[in-house]
Design a protein around this motif. Structure first.
Motif, PDB file in Angstrom:
ATOM      1  N   GLY A 235     -23.100  52.715  18.519  1.00 51.21           N
ATOM      2  CA  GLY A 235     -23.180  53.890  17.651  1.00 51.21           C
ATOM      3  C   GLY A 235     -23.578  55.163  18.357  1.00 51.21           C
ATOM      4  O   GLY A 235     -24.217  56.041  17.770  1.00 51.21           O
ATOM      5  N   HIS A 236     -23.198  55.287  19.638  1.00 52.50           N
ATOM      6  CA  HIS A 236     -23.607  56.476  20.386  1.00 52.50           C
ATOM      7  C   HIS A 236     -23.095  57.768  19.769  1.00 52.50           C
ATOM      8  O   HIS A 236     -23.704  58.821  19.959  1.00 52.50           O
ATOM      9  CB  HIS A 236     -23.123  56.373  21.840  1.00 52.50           C
ATOM     10  N   PHE A 237     -21.972  57.700  19.046  1.00 54.62           N
ATOM     11  CA  PHE A 237     -21.429  58.922  18.453  1.00 54.62           C
ATOM     12  C   PHE A 237     -22.449  59.577  17.527  1.00 54.62           C
ATOM     13  O   PHE A 237     -22.496  60.800  17.408  1.00 54.62           O
ATOM     14  CB  PHE A 237     -20.141  58.627  17.672  1.00 54.62           C
ATOM     15  N   PHE A 238     -23.282  58.764  16.868  1.00 58.38           N
ATOM     16  CA  PHE A 238     -24.240  59.276  15.898  1.00 58.38           C
ATOM     17  C   PHE A 238     -25.611  59.535  16.512  1.00 58.38           C
ATOM     18  O   PHE A 238     -26.547  59.896  15.796  1.00 58.38           O
ATOM     19  CB  PHE A 238     -24.395  58.281  14.742  1.00 58.38           C
ATOM     20  N   ARG A 239     -25.728  59.335  17.822  1.00 54.45           N
ATOM     21  CA  ARG A 239     -27.038  59.358  18.460  1.00 54.45           C
ATOM     22  C   ARG A 239     -27.246  60.538  19.402  1.00 54.45           C
ATOM     23  O   ARG A 239     -28.233  60.569  20.132  1.00 54.45           O
ATOM     24  CB  ARG A 239     -27.245  58.045  19.242  1.00 54.45           C
ATOM     25  N   SER A 240     -26.319  61.506  19.390  1.00 56.25           N
ATOM     26  CA  SER A 240     -26.515  62.637  20.280  1.00 56.25           C
ATOM     27  C   SER A 240     -26.175  63.942  19.566  1.00 56.25           C
ATOM     28  O   SER A 240     -25.628  63.952  18.458  1.00 56.25           O
ATOM     29  CB  SER A 240     -25.669  62.477  21.552  1.00 56.25           C
ATOM     30  N   ASP A 241     -26.497  65.051  20.232  1.00 56.02           N
ATOM     31  CA  ASP A 241     -26.565  66.341  19.548  1.00 56.02           C
ATOM     32  C   ASP A 241     -25.223  66.966  19.190  1.00 56.02           C
ATOM     33  O   ASP A 241     -25.202  68.016  18.543  1.00 56.02           O
ATOM     34  CB  ASP A 241     -27.375  67.317  20.405  1.00 56.02           C
TER      35      ASP A 241
END
Length: 550
Positions: A447-453
Motif C-alpha cells: 500500500g505504498h501509494f497511500f503512504r507517501s505525500d
C-alpha cells in the motif's frame, strides 16, 4: 564480444549525452545534507521539537544559498519561507494501564510489547475503559461499491473492534479488492476511521508482518510516541478513544481462550458472507490520562517563479520529519535519525532547487515543498493540499521523493503503487534516455501509494507520483538490490539505526535526480497538462477543474 562492447559503449555514450543536458547533481553534497539532517544534533527531526527548528533553519539556509525564493505564507504582501500547519499534539501521560480480562482473569499488557496504543486524537483528556467487550469484525471494511460489509449492523457502542490488517484479498491474491495490490481499505488509517464511523469505543489491529509489510518494531516505535493530527471541528468523527495494535500471538491466544480458531476466522473474513464474532468472556481495560494541545508545525517552501505562466506550478515534494526521540533500542539509542527516511528526500529537494536555480528560469513556476508530519499520517501534505498556496487546478504535477537509495546506480526505477497516469509515461520516457527501465511496484500489497505525500494531491486530482529507487543494481544486480532493501525494512526502517553511513556513495541518487530534474523541467517549459488514465479513480476530480486550465 567486440560487438557487445561497442553496444555497451554506445549505450553509455547515449546516457552521457543526455546527462550532459541536465545540471550535475553532486553526490558529495547529497551525502553532506543527509549527514547533517540525520545527525544526533537534529534529534530525529520530530515535529514541534528543537529538531524541527534546526531542520527548518538548515533547509531555508540551503534554499537561500541555492538561489530560490520563499514560497510560503503571505505576510504583508510578501512570501515567507514556511507555511504554518496547525496540528493537534497528543501524548499519553505516564505509563498506560492496559489489560485483557479472559474468563475472569486479568492479563496485564505492557505498552510497546504485546500492544501499542496510540495517544488519542479524538479530543479525549483521559481514557477509562473497564472490561469493554471485544468483537472480531474481520478486515473492518465497509465498501458499498463492492457489496462488502464486515460489520453487518453490529452494535459497537462501548465495544472494542478487533480487525485484520490489509485487504480481504491479501492472502489469496484474488477477489473484490484488486488482488495483492492494497486498496485504501487495507490501510490502518482507514480502519481507525471506519471504527469511529461505526461508533466503537476503540479498535485493535492484529499485527502480522507480511500483510502489514513491516515488523512489530516499526509498529511499536511509530505508535507509542507523540501523535499528531490535523485540527478537526469534530475529531471524534474520525478517531475513537482507543486506537491500537496487538501482536498476532496475543490475538491467537485471545481467540483460543474464547473457543475460536484465529486462522479459520481469518479465512471466513476473506468472504463476503463473514459476520462479526464476539470474543465471549473477554474484555479490554485501559486507564490513562492524555496531554493534548494545538501546536504549529511548518512546511518549508521554496519557489522559482515562471517567466511566462507563473500561475501554473510544478511541485517537487518530500517530508522533512522523522520520529524524533523515542524508546531506546537494544543499544540504548533513543534518537530515530531517519537518514534514509527521509533525509534523503529533503537532500534531494535541496539539490534540485540548486539545479533549477543554476539554469535559466522556467516558463512555469517550480515549487520545492518540504512537508511536516508525514510520519504522523501525511499531515503536512494533507494540509497543503486542503489549503494550497498555489491552486491545485493549475498545479501541473507533484513529483514526490521519499526514502531514496543512497547506494550506487540501478538499471531501473519504480513508483509507489500501480497508478496509471501520463506523468508516469513521461517519467518512463525520460528515464530511457539514461537507459533506465520502469519496474512496477514490487510490493503493491504494502500500500505504498497511500503512504507517501503525493497521495493528498492525487486524491484531489493532481497528477502525482512518488519516485522509488531501483533495485536492479549495476553492481550486484537484483540480488544485491533486494538484499539491501530487505535488510533496511527489517533492521533500520523506523528504528534508531537508520543512520548516515560514510560508505554510501549517493551516485545512484545523483543520477536519478538528473532524471527527475529533466522531467520537471520539461513540464515547466511546456504548456501540456498530464492527466490520469481514463479508468483512474482520480480522473474525475482532475477533469472537474479542466475549465481552469488554459
Amino acid at each position: 564480444m567486440k560487438r557487445l562492447a561497442l553496444s555497451l559503449l554506445a549505450l553509455s555514450v547515449s546516457s552521457a549525452l543526455f546527462a550532459a543536458t541536465a545540471p550535475t547533481i553532486d553526490p558529495h553534497r547529497l551525502s553532506d545534507d543527509v549527514k547533517t539532517l540525520s545527525s544526533d544534533a537534529f534529534e530525529g527531526r520530530g515535529p514541534a521539537t528543537a529538531g524541527e527548528k534546526k531542520t527548518i533553519d538548515y533547509v531555508i539556509s540551503q534554499f537561500k544559498a541555492a538561489g530560490v525564493q520563499p514560497g510560503g505564507d503571505l505576510k504583508n504582501g510578501k512570501r515567507e519561507w514556511t507555511q504554518a500547519v496547525p496540528l493537534l499534539q497528543s501524548d499519553i501521560a505516564g505509563t498506560p494501564s492496559l489489560s485483557f480480562t479472559v474468563n475472569g482473569k486479568t492479563e496485564n499488557l505492557t505498552q510497546g510489547q504485546q500492544i501499542a496504543v496510540r495517544a488519542p486524537l479524538d479530543g479525549s483528556k483521559a481514557v477509562s475503559l473497564k472490561n469493554a467487550p471485544l468483537v472480531f469484525v474481520g478486515y473492518g471494511v465497509k465498501a458499498p461499491e463492492r457489496n462488502w460489509d464486515d460489520f453487518k449492523g453490529v452494535d459497537l457502542k462501548g465495544k472494542i473492534a478487533v480487525v485484520l490488517i490489509n485487504d480481504p484479498d491479501f492472502e489469496t491474491g484474488v477477489g473484490d479488492f484488486g488482488g495483492k495490490a492494497m486498496t485504501y481499505y487495507g490501510r490502518w488509517t482507514y480502519k481507525y476511521e471506519e471504527a469511529a464511523r461505526q461508533g466503537a469505543a476503540g479498535m485493535l489491529i492484529v499485527h502480522e508482518t507480511a500483510p502489514a509489510s513491516y515488523g512489530w518494531a516499526t509498529v511499536a516505535n511509530s505508535n507509542t510516541n507523540t501523535q499528531f493530527d490535523v485540527v478537526r471541528d469534530h475529531p471524534s468523527s474520525a478517531h475513537t478513544p482507543v486506537e491500537a495494535w496487538i501482536q498476532r500471538d496475543v490475538a491467537v491466544d485471545l481467540f483460543k481462550a474464547a473457543g475460536l480458531d484465529f486462522e479459520a476466522l481469518k479465512k471466513q473474513a476473506q468472504t463476503r458472507d463473514f459476520k462479526p464474532v464476539a470474543l465471549k468472556g473477554e474484555g479490554f481495560t485501559a486507564d490513562f490520562k492524555v496531554n493534548s494541545k494545538v501546536i504549529t508545525s511548518y512546511n518549508i517552501v521554496g519557489r522559482i517563479e515562471g517567466t511566462k505562466r507563473p500561475d501554473e506550478t510544478v511541485i517537487y515534494s518530500a517530508h522533512w520529519d522523522h520520529l524524533g526521540i523515542g524508546a531506546p533500542d537494544a543499544k540504548g539509542d533513543k534518537i530515530y535519525n531517519g537518514a534514509v527516511d527521509n533525509a534523503t528526500g529533503t537532500a534531494a529537494l535541496i539539490e534540485l532547487a540548486r539545479a533549477f536555480a543554476s539554469q535559466p528560469k522556467p516558463e512555469r513556476s517550480v515549487v520545492f515543498l518540504n512537508v511536516t508530519a508525514e510520519e504522523k499520517g501525511l499531515l503536512g501534505s494533507e494540509y497543503y493540499a486542503s489549503k494550497p498556496l498555489y491552486p491545485l487546478a493549475t498545479t501541473v504535477a507533484d513529483i514526490n521523493m521519499d526514502a531514496l537509495d543512497p547506494h550506487g546506480p540501478a538499471r531501473n526505477f519504480t513508483i509507489s503503487g500501480s497508478a496509471k497516469l501520463d506523468l508516469l509515461d513521461e517519467l518512463t520516457d525520460t528515464a530511457k534516455k539514461w537507459s533506465l527501465v520502469y519496474s512496477a511496484d514490487p510490493k503493491p500489497e504494502a500500500g505504498h501509494f497511500f503512504r507517501s505525500d503525493h497521495f493528498p494531491f492525487a486524491k484531489r486530482g493532481v497528477p502525482a507520483i512518488s519516485f522509488g529507487s531501483g533495485n536492479d543494481w549495476v553492481d550486484g544486480g537484483l540480488a544485491a538490490g533486494k538484499a539491501a532493501e530487505d535488510e533496511y525494512v527489517a533492521k533500520h526502517y523506523h528504528q534508531p539505526s537508520d543512520e548516515w553511513q560514510a560508505s554510501w556513495p549517493f551516485t545512484g541518487m545523483a543520477r536519478d535526480l538528473q532524471i527527475l530534474y529533466t522531467l520537471g523541467s520539461d513540464l515547466a517549459n511546456s504548456d501540456t497538462w498530464p492527466n490520469w488514465s481514463k479508468d483512474s479513480e482520480f480522473r474525475a476530480a482532475r477533469d472537474a477543474t479542466a475549465s481552469q486550465r488554459k
